[in-house]
Each structure stands twice: as C-alpha cells, then as structure tokens.
Design a protein around this motif. Structure first.
Motif, PDB file in Angstrom:
ATOM      1  N   ALA A  85       0.811  -1.317  -0.005  1.00 53.81           N
ATOM      2  CA  ALA A  85       0.038  -0.057  -0.101  1.00 53.81           C
ATOM      3  C   ALA A  85       0.955   1.221   0.177  1.00 53.81           C
ATOM      4  O   ALA A  85       0.686   2.239  -0.655  1.00 53.81           O
ATOM      5  N   GLU A  86       1.997   1.230   0.786  1.00 52.75           N
ATOM      6  CA  GLU A  86       2.781   2.527   0.768  1.00 52.75           C
ATOM      7  C   GLU A  86       3.485   2.616  -0.706  1.00 52.75           C
ATOM      8  O   GLU A  86       3.550   3.786  -1.065  1.00 52.75           O
ATOM      9  N   LEU A  87       3.908   1.597  -1.435  1.00 55.13           N
ATOM     10  CA  LEU A  87       4.481   1.627  -2.699  1.00 55.13           C
ATOM     11  C   LEU A  87       3.508   2.182  -3.477  1.00 55.13           C
ATOM     12  O   LEU A  87       3.766   3.034  -4.525  1.00 55.13           O
ATOM     13  N   HIS A  88       2.347   1.668  -3.505  1.00 58.93           N
ATOM     14  CA  HIS A  88       1.151   2.136  -4.382  1.00 58.93           C
ATOM     15  C   HIS A  88       1.135   3.782  -4.151  1.00 58.93           C
ATOM     16  O   HIS A  88       0.847   4.456  -5.158  1.00 58.93           O
ATOM     17  N   ALA A  89       0.918   4.091  -2.969  1.00 57.53           N
ATOM     18  CA  ALA A  89       0.735   5.524  -2.536  1.00 57.53           C
ATOM     19  C   ALA A  89       1.729   6.365  -3.027  1.00 57.53           C
ATOM     20  O   ALA A  89       1.708   7.454  -3.781  1.00 57.53           O
ATOM     21  N   GLN A  90       3.126   5.769  -3.028  1.00 56.66           N
ATOM     22  CA  GLN A  90       4.303   6.600  -3.646  1.00 56.66           C
ATOM     23  C   GLN A  90       4.135   6.736  -5.132  1.00 56.66           C
ATOM     24  O   GLN A  90       4.434   7.861  -5.677  1.00 56.66           O
ATOM     25  N   ALA A  91       3.744   5.668  -5.721  1.00 56.14           N
ATOM     26  CA  ALA A  91       3.642   5.731  -7.158  1.00 56.14           C
ATOM     27  C   ALA A  91       2.657   6.601  -7.765  1.00 56.14           C
ATOM     28  O   ALA A  91       2.745   7.481  -8.638  1.00 56.14           O
ATOM     29  N   ASP A  92       1.701   6.632  -6.896  1.00 60.80           N
ATOM     30  CA  ASP A  92       0.572   7.549  -7.418  1.00 60.80           C
ATOM     31  C   ASP A  92       1.159   8.947  -7.238  1.00 60.80           C
ATOM     32  O   ASP A  92       0.661   9.722  -7.988  1.00 60.80           O
ATOM     33  N   ALA A  93       1.896   9.240  -6.205  1.00 60.31           N
ATOM     34  CA  ALA A  93       2.156  10.683  -5.913  1.00 60.31           C
ATOM     35  C   ALA A  93       3.142  11.211  -6.975  1.00 60.31           C
ATOM     36  O   ALA A  93       2.996  12.137  -7.414  1.00 60.31           O
ATOM     37  N   TYR A  94       4.016  10.156  -7.473  1.00 55.06           N
ATOM     38  CA  TYR A  94       4.850  10.585  -8.565  1.00 55.06           C
ATOM     39  C   TYR A  94       4.273  10.581  -9.691  1.00 55.06           C
ATOM     40  O   TYR A  94       4.585  11.678 -10.487  1.00 55.06           O
ATOM     41  N   ARG A  95       3.103   9.840 -10.049  1.00 56.52           N
ATOM     42  CA  ARG A  95       2.419  10.000 -11.353  1.00 56.52           C
ATOM     43  C   ARG A  95       1.785  11.576 -11.477  1.00 56.52           C
ATOM     44  O   ARG A  95       1.817  12.061 -12.187  1.00 56.52           O
ATOM     45  N   LEU A  96       1.200  11.948 -10.181  1.00 59.31           N
ATOM     46  CA  LEU A  96       0.574  13.114  -9.827  1.00 59.31           C
ATOM     47  C   LEU A  96       1.544  14.385 -10.347  1.00 59.31           C
ATOM     48  O   LEU A  96       1.271  15.391 -10.818  1.00 59.31           O
ATOM     49  N   ALA A  97       2.696  14.214  -9.644  1.00 60.49           N
ATOM     50  CA  ALA A  97       3.806  14.939  -9.729  1.00 60.49           C
ATOM     51  C   ALA A  97       4.407  15.407 -11.004  1.00 60.49           C
ATOM     52  O   ALA A  97       4.459  16.342 -11.623  1.00 60.49           O
ATOM     53  N   ALA A  98       4.506  14.301 -11.600  1.00 63.79           N
ATOM     54  CA  ALA A  98       4.887  14.282 -13.158  1.00 63.79           C
ATOM     55  C   ALA A  98       4.035  15.024 -14.123  1.00 63.79           C
ATOM     56  O   ALA A  98       4.203  15.530 -15.104  1.00 63.79           O
ATOM     57  N   ALA A  99       2.761  14.605 -13.821  1.00 64.45           N
ATOM     58  CA  ALA A  99       1.713  15.255 -14.586  1.00 64.45           C
ATOM     59  C   ALA A  99       1.526  16.762 -14.453  1.00 64.45           C
ATOM     60  O   ALA A  99       1.001  17.493 -15.502  1.00 64.45           O
TER      61      ALA A  99
END
Length: 62
Positions: A16-30
């Motif tokens: 769950a932590e890794l999924h949250a980090q990946a989502d945050a990275y995708r949002l920041a990149a977008a």
C-alpha cells in the motif's frame, strides 16, 4: 518466528505504501511542465553553452 498472518499483513502494508508513492509520483509528473518544452529548453541551453565555450576567431570578431 513470525506467523504467516503477520508476514502477510506487513506485505500488504508495504504494498500500500509503494502504491501511494507511485500515485504521488504520477501526479507530480503530470503537474510538471510539458515534456517538449523541457527538451527544447535543454537543447537551447546546450547551444548557448557551446557558443560560450567556443573561442572566437579574429576574423569573426570584426
């Protein structure tokens, strides 16, 4: 010795932590600048740097 349920719970928490980090990275990149602008700016900076690093010949300085 850990019980299988404890190991599984830790695995789920880390996933769950890794999924949250990946989502945050995708949002920041977008939210960042468009990719083509970054590429264009990068090549412009390279060109300017090459012009500054190249010594002028006396014939061109006139």
């Amino acid at each position: 010795m850990q019980h299988p349920e404890t190991h599984l719970a830790l695995h789920h928490a880390r996933a769950a932590e890794l999924h949250a980090q990946a989502d945050a990275y995708r949002l920041a990149a977008a939210a960042g600048p468009p990719r083509h602008l970054r590429i264009r700016l990068g090549w412009t900076l390279v060109e300017v740097g090459l012009r500054l690093a190249t010594p002028r010949s006396p014939a061109l300085a006139r």
